[in-house]
Design an enzyme around this catalytic site. Structure first.
Site, PDB file in Angstrom:
ATOM      1  N   GLU A  59      -1.633   0.195   8.141  1.00 12.31           N
ATOM      2  CA  GLU A  59      -0.827  -0.857   7.530  1.00 12.31           C
ATOM      3  C   GLU A  59       0.299  -0.262   6.695  1.00 12.31           C
ATOM      4  O   GLU A  59       1.423  -0.777   6.690  1.00 12.31           O
ATOM      5  CB  GLU A  59      -1.710  -1.756   6.659  1.00 12.31           C
ATOM      6  CG  GLU A  59      -0.956  -2.900   6.002  1.00 12.31           C
ATOM      7  CD  GLU A  59      -1.812  -3.734   5.073  1.00 12.31           C
ATOM      8  OE1 GLU A  59      -1.274  -4.696   4.489  1.00 12.31           O
ATOM      9  OE2 GLU A  59      -3.024  -3.431   4.921  1.00 12.31           O
TER      10      GLU A  59
ATOM     11  N   GLU B 187       1.823 -11.674   5.490  1.00 11.23           N
ATOM     12  CA  GLU B 187       0.898 -10.962   6.370  1.00 11.23           C
ATOM     13  C   GLU B 187       1.426 -11.183   7.788  1.00 11.23           C
ATOM     14  O   GLU B 187       1.326 -12.280   8.336  1.00 11.23           O
ATOM     15  CB  GLU B 187      -0.523 -11.506   6.220  1.00 11.23           C
ATOM     16  CG  GLU B 187      -1.103 -11.394   4.823  1.00 11.23           C
ATOM     17  CD  GLU B 187      -1.665 -10.000   4.518  1.00 11.23           C
ATOM     18  OE1 GLU B 187      -1.569  -9.119   5.392  1.00 11.23           O
ATOM     19  OE2 GLU B 187      -2.191  -9.816   3.402  1.00 11.23           O
TER      20      GLU B 187
ATOM     21  N   HIS C 137       0.836  -1.211   0.000  1.00  7.31           N
ATOM     22  CA  HIS C 137       0.000   0.000   0.000  1.00  7.31           C
ATOM     23  C   HIS C 137       0.871   1.261   0.000  1.00  7.31           C
ATOM     24  O   HIS C 137       2.037   1.209  -0.357  1.00  7.31           O
ATOM     25  CB  HIS C 137      -0.998  -0.043   1.155  1.00  7.31           C
ATOM     26  CG  HIS C 137      -1.721  -1.355   1.237  1.00  7.31           C
ATOM     27  ND1 HIS C 137      -2.655  -1.739   0.314  1.00  7.31           N
ATOM     28  CD2 HIS C 137      -1.581  -2.402   2.114  1.00  7.31           C
ATOM     29  CE1 HIS C 137      -3.099  -2.957   0.611  1.00  7.31           C
ATOM     30  NE2 HIS C 137      -2.457  -3.386   1.685  1.00  7.31           N
TER      31      HIS C 137
ATOM     32  N   HIS D 186       3.076  -7.004   4.398  1.00  4.21           N
ATOM     33  CA  HIS D 186       1.688  -6.620   4.684  1.00  4.21           C
ATOM     34  C   HIS D 186       1.337  -6.949   6.134  1.00  4.21           C
ATOM     35  O   HIS D 186       2.095  -7.612   6.845  1.00  4.21           O
ATOM     36  CB  HIS D 186       0.717  -7.368   3.763  1.00  4.21           C
ATOM     37  CG  HIS D 186       0.749  -6.917   2.337  1.00  4.21           C
ATOM     38  ND1 HIS D 186      -0.130  -5.984   1.829  1.00  4.21           N
ATOM     39  CD2 HIS D 186       1.570  -7.267   1.312  1.00  4.21           C
ATOM     40  CE1 HIS D 186       0.142  -5.777   0.548  1.00  4.21           C
ATOM     41  NE2 HIS D 186       1.177  -6.545   0.203  1.00  4.21           N
TER      42      HIS D 186
END
Length: 330
Positions: free
Chosen positions: A157, A294, A120, A212
Site C-alpha cells: 500500500e 481508499e 503509511h 490509501h
C-alpha cells in the site's frame, strides 16, 4: 564454403621482391611524421588565445558535483538541497524522489494550497516500536501509524500511495496549485497520524487528501471516501470542517468514479462510496477540509489488478484531481 578440416591451410600468395625494403622505409617515416603533426597541433591549434586549453576547464565546471540543487522538497514540507535518487550523495532526511516545487503555473488553482498525504511509509515495517507508539487523537490514544496492507503478490500500500500521490501532484501543479506532501518516501518511518494532520494545518491548506488502499476480504471491491464525523474532545474539534470536508469528499468520489470507472465499495458505505468515521487521528485533528480515499481493495484479485496497473493509477490520480479542482472552484 565447405569445411575441410583443422589441418587445412590456404596457400600463401608469392612474396613481392620489394616488400621488405618498402616496409622498412615506411616504418622509418611514420615516427617523424607523427612528431611533426604533434608540434603543429600544439602551436597552431590554440589560435594564440588559449581557447583550446580553457574549453575542458569550462566543461569541468559545468559538471561540478558540488553545485547546489536548491529547493528540493523535504518530507516535512520544507525546502533544502538534495541530489535526487541516484548517486549516493543524498542529503539525509530528504526524499530520494522529491523534486523542487515548480513555480505555480497560472491556472484555476493558482494561489491555492493542497496537501497530499501518501498513506503509511515504505519503511514503517522496519520500525515497529516507533509506529506502535500511542499518540493522542482527541477521542483516545492510537498507534502512531501502521505498515499498511499489500496485494497477495507483495505490492505494498505504501508503494501504491506514493505513486498515486506523485502523479496527483504533477496534475495539480499544472493547474497552478502549490502542493505539499506529508512524506515523500525520504523518511525512515512515519510521520505519525497527529503530525500528518499538523502538516496540513500549518500549511493552511485549502484541501487535504490522504491516499490509501484497503485490505479487506476477497470479494469486497470498490473505492470509498472517508469523511470526518463530528468530534469535539480534547485536542480534536472537527465541527468547523465537517461540512467542507463532505463537500470535498463528495466531489473526489464523483471524479474518481467518472475517471476510473471503479464502482463504489460493495462492503462499506451502503453503495454510496462515502463513509464517516470518528476514530482516525488524521481527520480528528485536522482544522482544514480533509478526506481519505481508499482506492480499492488490495486483497481482491480484480481490484488488485487495477491497483498494480500504472495506467489505472494515472486515472486514479486524474479522478482525485478533478474532485479537488471542482471543490476549490466552488
Amino acid at each position: 564454403m565447405s569445411y575441410v578440416g583443422p589441418d587445412f591451410e590456404p596457400p600463401r600468395p608469392p612474396r613481392h621482391p620489394l616488400r621488405g625494403p618498402l616496409t622498412v622505409a615506411v616504418a622509418a617515416l611514420v615516427p617523424g611524421a607523427l612528431v611533426g603533426w604533434l608540434v603543429w597541433q600544439a602551436v597552431g591549434d590554440d589560435d594564440g588565445d588559449g581557447s583550446a586549453a580553457r574549453a575542458p576547464a569550462s566543461a569541468s565546471r559545468s559538471a561540478s558535483p558540488g553545485t547546489p540543487d536548491d529547493g528540493k522538497e523535504r518530507p516535512d514540507g520544507g525546502t533544502g538541497t538534495g541530489t535526487g535518487q541516484s548517486g549516493g550523495g543524498e542529503e539525509p532526511g530528504t526524499s530520494p524522489s522529491a523534486t523542487a516545487s515548480a513555480p505555480a503555473a497560472s491556472g484555476p488553482l493558482k494561489g491555492r494550497v493542497v496537501v497530499v498525504d501518501p498513506g503509511h511509509n515504505p519503511g514503517n515495517f522496519r520500525h515497529p516500536s516507533d509506529i506502535n507508539r500511542k499518540v493522542d487523537i482527541g477521542t483516545n490514544r492510537k498507534e502512531c501509524d501502521t505498515t499498511g496492507t499489500a496485494t497477495n503478490s507483495g505490492y505494498t500500500e505504501a508503494e501504491f500511495t506514493l505513486d498515486v500521490s506523485r502523479r496527483l501532484r504533477t496534475i495539480l501543479e499544472k493547474q497552478g496549485a502549490t502542493v505539499k506532501f506529508t512524506q515523500d518516501g525520504g523518511r525512515a518511518w512515519g510521520p505519525c497520524v497527529d503530525e500528518r494532520a499538523e502538516i496540513g494545518n500549518k500549511a493552511g491548506a485549502d484541501a487535504v487528501v490522504s491516499i490509501h488502499a484497503d485490505g479487506s476480504a476477497a470479494g469486497n471491491r470498490g473505492f470509498h471516501v472517508i469523511l470526518p464525523g463530528v468530534v469535539h474532545s480534547g485536542a480534536a474539534d472537527t465541527r468547523p470542517i465537517v461540512a467542507s470536508s463532505r463537500a470535498l469528499g463528495e466531489r473526489v468520489a464523483g471524479g474518481f468514479l467518472r475517471t476510473t470507472g471503479t464502482p463504489p465499495s460493495n462492503y462499506i458505505g451502503g453503495g454510496t462510496g462515502i463513509d464517516v468515521r470518528k476514530d482516525l487521528g488524521g481527520l480528528n485533528l485536522s482544522t482544514v477540509p480533509k478526506v481519505f480515499i481508499e482506492c480499492g481493495n488490495m486483497r481482491d484479485s480484480k481490484d488488485s489488478a487495477q491497483l498494480t496497473s500504472g495506467a489505472w493509477r494515472q486515472k486514479a490520480a486524474q479522478g482525485i484531481s478533478e474532485g479537488i479542482v471542482s471543490f476549490l472552484r466552488g
